[in-house]
Scaffold this motif. Structure first.
Motif, PDB file in Angstrom:
ATOM      1  N   LEU A  40      24.829  18.741 -12.793  1.00  0.00           N
ATOM      2  CA  LEU A  40      24.864  18.059 -11.497  1.00  0.00           C
ATOM      3  C   LEU A  40      25.380  16.627 -11.666  1.00  0.00           C
ATOM      4  O   LEU A  40      26.186  16.148 -10.850  1.00  0.00           O
ATOM      5  N   GLY A  41      24.935  15.949 -12.711  1.00  0.00           N
ATOM      6  CA  GLY A  41      25.410  14.594 -12.965  1.00  0.00           C
ATOM      7  C   GLY A  41      26.903  14.558 -13.232  1.00  0.00           C
ATOM      8  O   GLY A  41      27.615  13.669 -12.741  1.00  0.00           O
ATOM      9  N   GLY A  42      27.411  15.533 -14.012  1.00  0.00           N
ATOM     10  CA  GLY A  42      28.848  15.591 -14.252  1.00  0.00           C
ATOM     11  C   GLY A  42      29.625  15.832 -12.974  1.00  0.00           C
ATOM     12  O   GLY A  42      30.684  15.236 -12.747  1.00  0.00           O
ATOM     13  N   TYR A  43      29.089  16.701 -12.107  1.00  0.00           N
ATOM     14  CA  TYR A  43      29.750  16.971 -10.834  1.00  0.00           C
ATOM     15  C   TYR A  43      29.783  15.721  -9.956  1.00  0.00           C
ATOM     16  O   TYR A  43      30.824  15.372  -9.386  1.00  0.00           O
ATOM     17  N   LEU A  44      28.634  15.033  -9.824  1.00  0.00           N
ATOM     18  CA  LEU A  44      28.571  13.837  -8.992  1.00  0.00           C
ATOM     19  C   LEU A  44      29.456  12.731  -9.556  1.00  0.00           C
ATOM     20  O   LEU A  44      30.074  11.972  -8.801  1.00  0.00           O
ATOM     21  N   PHE A  45      29.520  12.621 -10.865  1.00  0.00           N
ATOM     22  CA  PHE A  45      30.353  11.594 -11.499  1.00  0.00           C
ATOM     23  C   PHE A  45      31.807  11.725 -11.054  1.00  0.00           C
ATOM     24  O   PHE A  45      32.466  10.740 -10.717  1.00  0.00           O
ATOM     25  N   HIS A  46      32.301  12.952 -11.069  1.00  0.00           N
ATOM     26  CA  HIS A  46      33.693  13.166 -10.674  1.00  0.00           C
ATOM     27  C   HIS A  46      33.844  13.215  -9.154  1.00  0.00           C
ATOM     28  O   HIS A  46      34.884  12.817  -8.624  1.00  0.00           O
ATOM     29  N   ARG A  47      32.828  13.710  -8.473  1.00  0.00           N
ATOM     30  CA  ARG A  47      32.887  13.745  -7.010  1.00  0.00           C
ATOM     31  C   ARG A  47      32.970  12.334  -6.436  1.00  0.00           C
ATOM     32  O   ARG A  47      33.700  12.100  -5.456  1.00  0.00           O
ATOM     33  N   TRP A  48      32.232  11.409  -7.023  1.00  0.00           N
ATOM     34  CA  TRP A  48      32.239  10.017  -6.569  1.00  0.00           C
ATOM     35  C   TRP A  48      33.368   9.211  -7.194  1.00  0.00           C
ATOM     36  O   TRP A  48      33.466   8.019  -6.963  1.00  0.00           O
ATOM     37  N   ARG A  49      34.188   9.870  -8.019  1.00  0.00           N
ATOM     38  CA  ARG A  49      35.337   9.234  -8.662  1.00  0.00           C
ATOM     39  C   ARG A  49      34.925   7.998  -9.472  1.00  0.00           C
ATOM     40  O   ARG A  49      35.533   6.928  -9.373  1.00  0.00           O
ATOM     41  N   LEU A  50      33.900   8.167 -10.273  1.00  0.00           N
ATOM     42  CA  LEU A  50      33.479   7.075 -11.140  1.00  0.00           C
ATOM     43  C   LEU A  50      34.424   6.982 -12.334  1.00  0.00           C
ATOM     44  O   LEU A  50      34.999   7.980 -12.783  1.00  0.00           O
TER      45      LEU A  50
END
Length: 499
Positions: free
Chosen positions: A92-102
């Protein structure tokens, strides 16, 4: 290597790191109740792998936690449950990291803030809640049933289960703190070394090494001495070191410094030396977690501030000298650089040539196909110029469809040969328009070899006259200016105007 074998290798590496680092973490931790780790390093490694390689590393996290639990945790069954929660929150953290374009480089304040929020308020509540529920479930298994099922190896492990709900909140807080600090500390460290550095750091100077060693020694001496030092003083000294390193060294140096400072403080907490000698275990855990968490957040925030400052300075420096469309130098920048190169050529008695290039029938392209296609034509022309000319040649966009090239150490004859090659390369390029048609272009050029003692403005005017004569003679050609009479050099090959 196929995709499946690559995924297998990644999961095998992650399993190994998870177990080994987990054992080292437990070996160097302060025991308090059910939670022994003040900084759970494997969580940071797992998150970094999930960010870098995606959900395919989930089996490595699950199996790593299971094996670690069999070796030094609650049990095999508990490890499977905890591993499931840890794998889920990491993916989930990996998904959010890329979803939020960090950014993998943590070079923006927004990225650091969102990463911290993701760790503290999304991922670790999942992991801590799942882990505490697993320990509570273990505590509810009657001893005779555990013995009947062979619980000595797969139900009951080393870590004590939670036997009542009043123990759940303290365990949850320690679990949440240890995993949060582990991810905040280790994930940026791993990501920094897995990817390329954004900026090439200057060589490390001996004075910096000496200062870092001296600062670390001062921190250790104050922490272990009987002087009236305090955690605030230790924290301030640690901050000073991190600030100093973050100014120039880049993310890799900042994260390594964080790791070194963390190992030092955890070692002091385990020994109970110096200012920690009079503190009970829970307060030691709090001080270590507070120090590491705030120091890491502070250093990453400071690093992001300096990176944004560097980027802003770079933009303010580059924007006045760059053409926004083609990313070539603009007229002012080209003239300034050419004056410097011309002065060098006069000093060294070397030839230098100036060429003006103009895209043929560019107005007709804009009128027929629109300005978007016209912009694409100019961008394609600029790319071909950069690919064909030498790195030492100066290229600039000096007008709407007009470009200038300064060729150091090149006489007019060689410069014209270079431009003929460029004519043939441009003739092979095409732009496809939205209506399905194809646009091909040619250009005309005027070349002049700069005479000794002549000014750049005078040579520019001479090149412009040669360019004008080339366009008057039919375009798609190179005109070499000679005093009194230009020489016409039509393009070789079958270069055609746009269709």
């Amino acid at each position: 290597m196929t995709i499946s074998s690559r995924a297998l290798a990644l999961n095998g590496l992650l399993l190994f790191l998870y177990v080994v680092l987990g054992r080292l973490t437990f070996a160097g931790s302060v025991e308090h109740g059910n939670v022994t780790s003040v900084i759970f390093v494997p969580e940071g490694v797992a998150l970094a792998f999930a960010i870098r390689y995606g959900a395919r590393v989930a089996p490595g996290i699950l199996l790593g936690q299971t094996l670690l639990s069999y070796w030094s945790g609650p049990s095999v069954l508990g490890g499977l449950g905890i591993g499931f929660f840890n794998a889920f929150e990491a993916v989930l953290g990996g998904y959010l990291f890329h979803r939020w374009r960090l950014s993998l480089g943590f070079d923006r304040l927004r990225d650091v803030g969102l990463f911290a929020c993701m760790t503290f308020f999304i991922m670790q509540p999942i992991s801590a809640t799942g882990g505490v529920l697993i320990l509570l479930a273990h505590g509810m298994i009657p001893a005779h049933i555990a013995d009947l099922l062979g619980g000595s190896w797969w139900i009951q492990g080393i870590q004590k289960p939670l036997l009542s709900l009043d123990l759940a909140l303290p365990a949850w807080m320690h679990w949440w703190t240890g995993n949060c600090v582990g991810q905040l500390l280790v994930a940026p460290l791993v990501l920094a070394w897995l990817g390329p550095a954004k900026h090439k750091a200057p060589p490390l100077r001996w004075i910096e090494l000496l200062g870092l060693a001296a600062g670390t020694a001062v921190v250790l001496l104050l922490a272990r001495s009987d002087l009236p030092s305090s955690p605030v003083l230790l924290l301030a000294l640690g901050y000073a070191l991190l600030v100093w390193i973050a100014l120039e060294r880049g993310l890799r140096a900042v994260t390594v410094a964080n790791a070194l400072m963390t190992m030092m403080v955890v070692w002091l907490a385990v020994r109970g030396d110096g200012f920690m000698s009079h503190l009970p275990v829970p307060e030691r855990l709090f001080y270590v977690s507070f120090f590491v968490g705030t120091a890491v957040l502070f250093s990453l925030t400071l690093f992001a501030l300096f990176e944004e400052r560097k980027d802003l300075i770079h933009q303010l420096t580059e924007l006045p000298s760059k053409d926004a469309l083609t990313q070539l130098g603009n007229r002012r920048h080209f003239m300034e650089q050419s004056e410097r190169e011309l002065a060098r050529a006069r000093r060294d008695c070397q030839p230098v040539s100036l060429a003006l290039l103009d895209v043929d029938h560019f107005k007709a392209i804009n009128d027929r196909h629109g300005h978007t296609v016209g912009d694409q034509v100019l961008q394609m022309f600029a790319r071909c110029c950069r690919a064909t000319l030498r790195a030492s040649d100066l290229i600039g966009r000096v007008g709407g469809e007009e470009f200038a090239v300064l060729l150091p150490d090149t006489d007019a004859q060689n410069a014209s040969e270079v431009l003929r090659r460029l004519l043939n390369i441009i003739a092979q390029q095409s732009i496809h328009t939205p209506d399905g048609s194809e646009v091909r272009i040619t250009f005309s050029a005027g070349v002049v070899e700069i005479a000794p003692g002549a000014s750049l403005d005078a040579m520019y005017s001479a090149a412009d006259r040669a360019l004008y004569q080339g366009k008057s003679a039919g375009r798609n050609r190179v005109e070499v200016f000679r005093p009194g009479r230009p020489e016409t050099s039509p393009a070789s090959g079958d270069a055609q105007p746009e269709t």
